[in-house]
Scaffold this motif. Structure first.
Motif, PDB file in Angstrom:
ATOM      1  N   ALA A  97       0.969  -1.253   0.006  1.00  0.00           N
ATOM      2  CA  ALA A  97       0.206   0.133   0.138  1.00  0.00           C
ATOM      3  C   ALA A  97       0.780   1.325  -0.062  1.00  0.00           C
ATOM      4  O   ALA A  97       0.419   2.368  -0.738  1.00  0.00           O
ATOM      5  N   VAL A  98       1.968   1.070   0.622  1.00  0.00           N
ATOM      6  CA  VAL A  98       2.820   2.416   0.388  1.00  0.00           C
ATOM      7  C   VAL A  98       3.471   2.466  -0.622  1.00  0.00           C
ATOM      8  O   VAL A  98       3.653   3.815  -1.215  1.00  0.00           O
ATOM      9  N   THR A  99       3.915   1.642  -1.291  1.00  0.00           N
ATOM     10  CA  THR A  99       4.525   1.445  -2.574  1.00  0.00           C
ATOM     11  C   THR A  99       3.479   2.127  -3.467  1.00  0.00           C
ATOM     12  O   THR A  99       3.855   3.062  -4.340  1.00  0.00           O
ATOM     13  N   LEU A 100       2.118   1.807  -3.598  1.00  0.00           N
ATOM     14  CA  LEU A 100       1.421   2.211  -4.551  1.00  0.00           C
ATOM     15  C   LEU A 100       0.948   3.751  -4.281  1.00  0.00           C
ATOM     16  O   LEU A 100       0.305   4.587  -4.867  1.00  0.00           O
ATOM     17  N   GLY A 101       0.775   3.919  -2.840  1.00  0.00           N
ATOM     18  CA  GLY A 101       0.605   5.096  -2.462  1.00  0.00           C
ATOM     19  C   GLY A 101       1.428   6.255  -2.772  1.00  0.00           C
ATOM     20  O   GLY A 101       1.356   7.336  -3.560  1.00  0.00           O
TER      21      GLY A 101
ATOM     22  N   ALA B  14      -4.423   4.498   0.742  1.00  0.00           N
ATOM     23  CA  ALA B  14      -2.907   5.069   0.389  1.00  0.00           C
ATOM     24  C   ALA B  14      -2.959   5.960  -0.566  1.00  0.00           C
ATOM     25  O   ALA B  14      -2.274   7.046  -0.551  1.00  0.00           O
ATOM     26  N   ALA B  15      -3.797   5.542  -1.528  1.00  0.00           N
ATOM     27  CA  ALA B  15      -3.860   6.706  -2.704  1.00  0.00           C
ATOM     28  C   ALA B  15      -4.834   7.764  -2.353  1.00  0.00           C
ATOM     29  O   ALA B  15      -4.384   8.870  -2.706  1.00  0.00           O
ATOM     30  N   ILE B  16      -5.687   7.747  -1.471  1.00  0.00           N
ATOM     31  CA  ILE B  16      -6.314   8.939  -0.699  1.00  0.00           C
ATOM     32  C   ILE B  16      -5.431   9.775  -0.087  1.00  0.00           C
ATOM     33  O   ILE B  16      -5.354  11.095  -0.196  1.00  0.00           O
TER      34      ILE B  16
ATOM     35  N   SER C 205      -4.176  -4.192   9.736  1.00  0.00           N
ATOM     36  CA  SER C 205      -3.180  -4.400   8.562  1.00  0.00           C
ATOM     37  C   SER C 205      -2.494  -3.189   8.252  1.00  0.00           C
ATOM     38  O   SER C 205      -1.336  -3.152   8.543  1.00  0.00           O
ATOM     39  N   VAL C 206      -3.330  -2.503   7.564  1.00  0.00           N
ATOM     40  CA  VAL C 206      -2.596  -1.235   6.765  1.00  0.00           C
ATOM     41  C   VAL C 206      -1.512  -1.515   5.848  1.00  0.00           C
ATOM     42  O   VAL C 206      -0.718  -0.766   5.567  1.00  0.00           O
ATOM     43  N   ASN C 207      -1.625  -2.861   5.667  1.00  0.00           N
ATOM     44  CA  ASN C 207      -0.341  -3.586   4.895  1.00  0.00           C
ATOM     45  C   ASN C 207      -0.767  -4.645   4.287  1.00  0.00           C
ATOM     46  O   ASN C 207      -1.046  -5.960   4.865  1.00  0.00           O
ATOM     47  N   PRO C 208      -1.112  -4.935   3.095  1.00  0.00           N
ATOM     48  CA  PRO C 208      -1.442  -5.999   2.195  1.00  0.00           C
ATOM     49  C   PRO C 208      -0.489  -7.139   2.341  1.00  0.00           C
ATOM     50  O   PRO C 208      -1.082  -8.445   2.543  1.00  0.00           O
ATOM     51  N   ALA C 209       0.952  -7.084   2.398  1.00  0.00           N
ATOM     52  CA  ALA C 209       1.690  -8.176   2.497  1.00  0.00           C
ATOM     53  C   ALA C 209       1.696  -8.628   3.889  1.00  0.00           C
ATOM     54  O   ALA C 209       1.730  -9.913   4.040  1.00  0.00           O
TER      55      ALA C 209
END
Length: 222
Positions: free
Chosen positions: A66-70, A210-212, A178-182
């Motif tokens: 999520a951080v990477t995509l954010g 993350a995108a928001i 979570s806040v982390n899919p992995a």
């Protein structure tokens, strides 16, 4: 693609996942007394802080799809590098869960994220989706602000680690955080069943959040 960067993402996500699972599996039943939610929150916050400080310069210290995509959404990371990073992160999380499966004494759920029976509060799908989205957005705002080009050097890992600690204190009872899919993927694969069925929530909500968050930060900092 820089293989050293992928290795750093694997190691960082391995340690992030291990910090959650080790504390969640064993600290609650420690003979000297349970560390509980505070222990788990501090474990992950401190681990992310030291990993970002020690090897974060190699890969950027994402350790989280999520951080990477954010960061892609925020214009801070090239979209072409995102998939290899996410693969490395997921493999790190799976490897960490496998290590704890080998150690044993893991609960049947493997500390998987979830709603309903997988939630300490028996929270609904809507409640879990909202908290995961909102807190991941908050996390990205902090990350982008703490790593801005004119930020004071050396303080980003502290801000990020403390934020992740606070996020876990707020949401462990709701979604097991979570806040982390992995981080969600590794335990779900070993727990199976209901955890696998609910895994989609912990990909969609954190990535959406993350995108928001990234877009909010870009608006604030324009």
């Amino acid at each position: 693609m820089n293989l050293k960067a992928l290795g750093a993402e694997f190691i960082g996500t391995f340690m992030l996942t291990a910090s959650v699972l080790g504390a969640a599996f064993y600290s609650f039943g420690a003979p000297s007394g349970a560390a509980g939610i505070l222990g788990v929150a501090l474990s992950i916050g401190l681990t992310v802080m030291v990993m970002a400080r020690s090897i974060g310069h190699i890969s950027g210290g994402h350790y989280n799809p999520a951080v990477t995509l954010g960061l892609v959404a925020g214009g801070r990371f090239p979209v072409g590098d995102a998939i290899p990073y996410i693969v490395a992160q997921c493999l790190g999380a799976i490897a960490a869960t496998a290590v704890f499966a080998g150690i044993g004494h893991a609960p049947a759920t493997y500390a998987a994220n979830g709603y309903g029976s997988l939630s300490m509060l028996n929270a609904s799908l809507a409640s879990v989706f909202i908290i995961e989205t909102v807190l991941t957005a908050f996390f990205l705002i902090v990350i982008m602000g703490a790593t801005r080009p004119n930020a004071q050097a050396g303080f980003a890992p502290l801000a990020i680690g403390l934020t992740l600690t606070a996020i876990h204190l707020m949401s462990i009872p709701v979604s097991n955080t979570s806040v982390n899919p992995a981080r969600s993927l590794g335990p779900a694969l070993f727990a199976g069943g209901e955890a696998i069925g609910q895994l989609w929530v912990f990909w969609v909500a954190p990535i959406l959040g993350a995108a928001i968050g990234a877009r909010i930060y870009r608006w604030l900092d324009e």
